[in-house]
Motif scaffolding. Structure first.
Motif, PDB file in Angstrom:
ATOM      1  N   GLY A   1       0.266  -1.521   0.333  1.00  0.00           N
ATOM      2  CA  GLY A   1      -0.263   0.121   0.196  1.00  0.00           C
ATOM      3  C   GLY A   1       1.025   1.816  -0.386  1.00  0.00           C
ATOM      4  O   GLY A   1       0.117   2.040   0.071  1.00  0.00           O
ATOM      5  N   LEU A   2       2.243   1.229   0.026  1.00  0.00           N
ATOM      6  CA  LEU A   2       2.957   2.367   0.300  1.00  0.00           C
ATOM      7  C   LEU A   2       2.919   2.732  -1.377  1.00  0.00           C
ATOM      8  O   LEU A   2       2.634   4.353  -0.827  1.00  0.00           O
ATOM      9  CB  LEU A   2       4.487   1.854  -0.097  1.00  0.00           C
ATOM     10  CG  LEU A   2       5.329   2.982   0.288  1.00  0.00           C
ATOM     11  CD1 LEU A   2       5.751   4.273   1.056  1.00  0.00           C
ATOM     12  CD2 LEU A   2       6.573   2.537   0.461  1.00  0.00           C
TER      13      LEU A   2
ATOM     14  N   ALA B   1       0.453   7.953  -4.517  1.00  0.00           N
ATOM     15  CA  ALA B   1       0.241   8.165  -5.065  1.00  0.00           C
ATOM     16  C   ALA B   1      -1.204   8.980  -4.752  1.00  0.00           C
ATOM     17  O   ALA B   1      -1.066  10.059  -5.162  1.00  0.00           O
ATOM     18  CB  ALA B   1      -0.538   7.522  -6.406  1.00  0.00           C
ATOM     19  N   GLY B   2      -1.319   8.522  -3.933  1.00  0.00           N
ATOM     20  CA  GLY B   2      -2.738   9.587  -3.503  1.00  0.00           C
ATOM     21  C   GLY B   2      -2.279  11.223  -2.849  1.00  0.00           C
ATOM     22  O   GLY B   2      -3.043  11.643  -2.538  1.00  0.00           O
ATOM     23  N   LEU B   3      -1.344  10.610  -2.294  1.00  0.00           N
ATOM     24  CA  LEU B   3      -1.090  12.408  -1.393  1.00  0.00           C
ATOM     25  C   LEU B   3      -0.083  13.652  -2.635  1.00  0.00           C
ATOM     26  O   LEU B   3      -0.896  14.736  -2.381  1.00  0.00           O
ATOM     27  CB  LEU B   3       0.635  11.939  -0.768  1.00  0.00           C
ATOM     28  CG  LEU B   3      -0.176  10.925   0.535  1.00  0.00           C
ATOM     29  CD1 LEU B   3       1.462  10.721   1.493  1.00  0.00           C
ATOM     30  CD2 LEU B   3      -0.396  11.901   2.027  1.00  0.00           C
ATOM     31  N   ALA B   4       0.505  12.873  -3.470  1.00  0.00           N
ATOM     32  CA  ALA B   4       0.810  13.183  -4.787  1.00  0.00           C
ATOM     33  C   ALA B   4       0.059  13.565  -5.558  1.00  0.00           C
ATOM     34  O   ALA B   4      -0.172  15.523  -5.703  1.00  0.00           O
ATOM     35  CB  ALA B   4       1.601  12.455  -5.632  1.00  0.00           C
TER      36      ALA B   4
ATOM     37  N   SER C   1      -6.402   4.873  -2.068  1.00  0.00           N
ATOM     38  CA  SER C   1      -5.853   4.983  -1.242  1.00  0.00           C
ATOM     39  C   SER C   1      -6.871   5.106   0.583  1.00  0.00           C
ATOM     40  O   SER C   1      -7.900   5.510  -0.047  1.00  0.00           O
ATOM     41  CB  SER C   1      -4.249   6.164  -1.150  1.00  0.00           C
ATOM     42  OG  SER C   1      -5.178   7.859  -1.191  1.00  0.00           O
ATOM     43  N   GLY C   2      -5.916   5.890   1.412  1.00  0.00           N
ATOM     44  CA  GLY C   2      -6.553   5.605   2.320  1.00  0.00           C
ATOM     45  C   GLY C   2      -6.838   7.702   2.195  1.00  0.00           C
ATOM     46  O   GLY C   2      -7.917   7.709   3.947  1.00  0.00           O
TER      47      GLY C   2
ATOM     48  N   ILE D   1     -15.899   6.362  -3.679  1.00  0.00           N
ATOM     49  CA  ILE D   1     -14.831   4.494  -3.682  1.00  0.00           C
ATOM     50  C   ILE D   1     -13.539   4.850  -2.404  1.00  0.00           C
ATOM     51  O   ILE D   1     -12.950   6.489  -2.112  1.00  0.00           O
ATOM     52  CB  ILE D   1     -14.363   4.057  -4.814  1.00  0.00           C
ATOM     53  CG1 ILE D   1     -14.790   3.510  -5.728  1.00  0.00           C
ATOM     54  CG2 ILE D   1     -13.387   2.955  -4.166  1.00  0.00           C
ATOM     55  CD1 ILE D   1     -14.725   3.022  -6.437  1.00  0.00           C
ATOM     56  N   THR D   2     -14.330   3.915  -1.189  1.00  0.00           N
ATOM     57  CA  THR D   2     -12.844   4.464   0.031  1.00  0.00           C
ATOM     58  C   THR D   2     -12.149   2.943   0.357  1.00  0.00           C
ATOM     59  O   THR D   2     -12.964   1.662  -0.681  1.00  0.00           O
ATOM     60  CB  THR D   2     -13.361   4.983   1.097  1.00  0.00           C
ATOM     61  OG1 THR D   2     -14.486   3.856   1.558  1.00  0.00           O
ATOM     62  CG2 THR D   2     -14.770   5.622   0.699  1.00  0.00           C
TER      63      THR D   2
END
Length: 821
Positions: A302-303, A308-311, A445-446, A467-468
């Motif tokens: 999941g890293l 990618a979610g943070l980006a 992502s989270g 979607i989560t």
């Protein structure tokens, strides 16, 4: 690493040169074990750790209990067994480790110089036991032993920093269990002392600093002290940027820092997460065996998704820049082993023409490293009677090979025109793959959920608020419970309920994922039968790959509705683990299969029965499937397992692993009709069940060294050939479908779950019928379209032979997928 390898080599020579009855033999065995364990700690090679344990055990057994060094050998053995418990989880290793450390500590006088070491080591293994058992008394004893170690060592002793760090980690656990702030405060002070007492260039310094960062952040969660948060951020930043820390520790630090800052400073969190992702290939070093690589990557599941979610949430950049950065991170952090193999499969034609000797050396090193690590046997390493050269080969070959390959690649890249040889494609090269049709990369992502959409116009991202991580997990659970009910021979009522549950999930998947994407792409209606249907390549990533994106939709909409809300009624779907995997498939893709008069280069493998597995069901329609395939593929090689219930079955060579590999070497189309067995913990051990599966299994790992130059299509008419059960390795896409892609098949037909024997034969017949052009030639470039048509026919109830029982829909038709070009 060169010095560490040399240390192992010299220590091994010392052992070889020492007679069994020599008084220094136990010490030399222990030294060799120490060098091997040090290399395991740096690289993660399980074979090194197993060998170290063997040598530590031999040293212990060769030394009387009264000997002054016996305690040291016991403690060394206990430490190595504890490391193996952390790696494997075998409780026997943990219990033996506790016993060994306890014996070492209790047998050593209080004035002995090594007693603090044995006490600290005992405390560490007790802390590990507490983490496994959650027994408070065990934790209390661990803290007490570590306190005694610190109390019994001089203030200026070089080992004091390590003992302080060990005690601090135990105190952090104690504060979590008891909520005692004093224990947490004490842990922080010990870690500050340990960090300040250790030079910054030493690898231990990074470990103490990381422990300090984590402990300060733990205290921040209780106190909300900005000073603690700043200290935690500073410590973790220093660790992930350190050039001397081991790669796995740097990844852990970057990942931890990203989590600390995700809410307050998403831009800085994104930088840390990106740095961690870019280190993942170093964690899965080439010299490691497949199992060790999978374990290393599984720790950071999941890293890449979170990075990618943070980006995508980074406020400092524009939409396209954020999408491009996210794509780069996903391409680096997903399917790491697949990508590593692709790097080594770069086109060497130009290199071979201009520098043939260098090309030959590269191929030789690459091919030897691709051999399974099981070839390097522990029993050989520990066999004193085995030739020294053979043991040296078994011990160091992979490490030496990896080092030599790295040097060779550096030589090649220094040549004019070869700077990018065996390097990942640039983002621009990846985006160019969308010229043939849109590529949709999902990222759940989270932090947020998005679809990265690559088209000929560039890249954009579509946020998917419905979607989560939690909702995906819930829908996957519901879908697979329904699958189990549909395939378990339940009553008609239960099967209908299961079908309804699956339909609900497919509708949710359309409403929240595939539907918005197709709307963005402008695919609002069903193309006419005469038109060239548009194609979409899906990159599900992670857990979303457990659901059939190609089958998403409202299949209860009227069949004649031109705007029917289903994927299968609007586009042709294909899958790929990453964009670069699609690029590889297209570079290996070819043209039509020769006409019936040309030499046959096709292979049919049929297993109506499976030897040695009496509980596994017979596949009676496999014989029917083989007969049908002989019509579509005249002249194909047939490997057929004898079937006692079919006395007139064809007499052919047995479908053994060796026979299959031999025939694959010049094969264009390979069709397998057999059982598949998925390994729930190690996906590289998933296999097609051939005749000799018990003695020489045809696994994912067995296909890793295979490189095929004529391959065009692999049709895996077996259950779950595209499924992964190990949650930690979902991003790696390790299954039989991807293994055949990597071996060189640009088109692979696989399955996500169990398929019915009778239906499988009918779908295969329809597939090969649609694969044929109007001139009668089988064109493998039509594979995606042919499967699309066959599956639509099955869903719509068209007259496919042998598909009379439709109560399992969508269980019946949605399992099939096309992967590749």
């Amino acid at each position: 690493m060169t010095k560490l390898d040399e240390a192992v080599t010299v220590a091994r020579k010392a052992v070889d040169a020492t007679p069994d009855d020599h008084p220094d033999r136990a010490r030399n065995l222990s030294n060799l074990g120490g060098a091997l364990q040090a290399r395991f700690g740096r690289v993660g090679d399980r074979a090194d750790l197993d060998e170290a344990i063997g040598h530590f055990r031999a040293a212990t057994e060769a030394t009387p209990g009264s000997h002054s060094e016996h305690g040291k050998y016991q403690s060394n053995l206990g430490g190595a067994l504890q490391a193996r418990f952390d790696r494997v989880g075998d409780r026997a290793d943990l219990d033996t480790a506790v016993a060994a450390q306890l014996a070492a500590a209790e047998a050593t006088p209080e004035v002995h110089i090594n007693r603090p070491l044995y006490l600290s080591n005992l405390g560490q293994v007790l802390l590990t036991k507490y983490e496994h058992t959650r027994d408070p008394a065990t934790l209390d004893e661990a803290v007490a032993r570590m306190r005694a170690a610190v109390a019994s060592i001089a203030e200026n002793h070089p080992m004091r920093a390590r003992y302080l760090s060990n005690l601090a980690v135990a105190l952090r656990s104690l504060s979590t269990r008891t909520e005692k702030k004093a224990a947490l405060n004490e842990a922080v002070e010990h870690l500050r002392t340990a960090t300040e007492a250790t030079p910054a260039g030493q690898p231990d310094h990074a470990m103490y600093q990381f422990n300090l960062g984590v402990t300060l952040h733990t205290r921040f969660e209780h106190t909300a002290s900005e000073a603690d948060l700043e200290g935690a951020v500073s410590a973790c930043t220093a660790v992930y940027q350190s050039s001397t820390a081991i790669p796995s520790l740097r990844v852990r630090a970057g990942s931890a820092l990203a989590a600390m800052l995700a809410t307050s400073d998403p831009g800085r969190a994104s930088i840390a997460a990106e740095a961690a992702v870019l280190l993942l290939p170093e964690v899965a070093a080439r010299q490691l065996g497949r199992g060790d690589q999978q374990h290393a990557l599984g720790q950071f599941a999941g890293l890449a998704t979170n990075a990618a979610g943070l980006a995508l949430a980074d406020p400092r950049a524009g939409r396209r820049e954020r999408a491009t950065r996210a794509l780069r991170l996903l391409e680096v952090g997903r399917a790491v082993l697949f990508s590593q193999a692709l790097d080594a499969r770069d086109d060497i034609t130009a290199l071979n023409v201009r520098h043939p000797e260098l090309a030959a050396r590269f191929l030789r090193l690459r091919d030897r490293l691709d051999q399974p690590a099981d070839d390097f046997r522990l029993d050989t390493l520990l066999d004193r009677d085995a030739p020294a050269a053979r043991r040296e080969h078994s011990a160091l070959d992979r490490h030496r090979l990896a080092r030599d390959l790295a040097r060779t690649l550096s030589e090649i890249r220094a040549l004019d025109g070869f700077a990018s040889f065996a390097l990942p494609p640039s983002v621009e090269e990846l985006l160019a793959e969308a010229v043939q049709g849109p590529i949709v990369v999902f990222n759940i992502s989270g932090y947020r959920s998005d679809a990265l959409v690559l088209t000929h116009d560039g890249i954009t991202h579509l946020e998917l608020p419905g979607i989560t991580v939690v909702t995906v997990s819930e829908r996957i659970g519901a879908f697979h419970r329904a699958l189990a009910a549909a395939s378990a021979g339940a009553s008609n009522a239960l099967r209908r309920a299961a079908q309804n549950e699956m339909s609900d999930v497919l509708e949710w998947l359309w409403d929240n994922a595939t539907g918005p994407v197709l709307d963005l792409l402008g695919h609002h209606d069903r193309p006419s039968d005469e038109a060239d249907w548009p194609r979409v390549w899906w990159v599900p990533g992670g857990s979303l790959g457990l659901l059939p994106l190609h089958a998403a939709g409202h299949h209860t909409d009227p069949a004649d509705d031109p705007s029917r809300r289903t994927v299968i009624d609007r586009v042709i779907s294909s899958y790929t683990p990453t964009v670069r995997a699609l690029r590889h498939a297209r570079r290996t893709s070819g043209g039509p299969v020769p006409s019936p008069g040309a030499p046959a280069r096709d292979l049919i493998v049929a297993m109506p029965t499976t030897p040695g597995v009496p509980g596994l069901g017979r596949l009676p329609y496999t014989a029917t499937e083989a007969v049908m395939l002989r019509r579509h593929l005249p002249g194909a090689v047939l490997l057929h397992e004898p079937d006692p219930e079919e006395p007139y079955a064809p007499t052919t060579d047995l479908p053994t692993k060796a026979a299959v590999l031999r025939n694959l070497s010049d094969c264009r189309i390979a069709h397998f009709a057999c059982h598949c067995a998925n390994n729930p913990t190690d996906p590289s051990r998933s296999l097609l069940l051939l005749h000799d599966h018990a003695t020489d299994p045809f696994t994912v790992a067995a296909l890793a060294p295979v490189r095929l130059h004529h391959a065009q299509l692999a049709y895996l008419s077996a259950c779950r050939t595209s499924a992964v059960q190990n949650i930690e390795l979902l991003d790696e896409s390790i299954h039989l479908t991807s293994a055949f892609q990597l071996a060189g098949f640009p088109h692979v037909v696989g399955t996500l779950w169990e398929i019915k024997d009778q239906t499988a034969a009918a779908v295969a017949d329809a597939f090969y019928t649609h694969l044929r052009t109007y001139t009668g030639v089988l064109d493998t470039e039509r594979s995606a379209w042919a499967l699309h048509q066959a599956v639509r026919d099955l869903r719509d109830g068209h007259d496919l032979p042998g598909t009379l029982d439709r109560t399992g829909v969508p269980f019946l038709w949605a399992a099939y997928l096309h992967a590749g070009a």
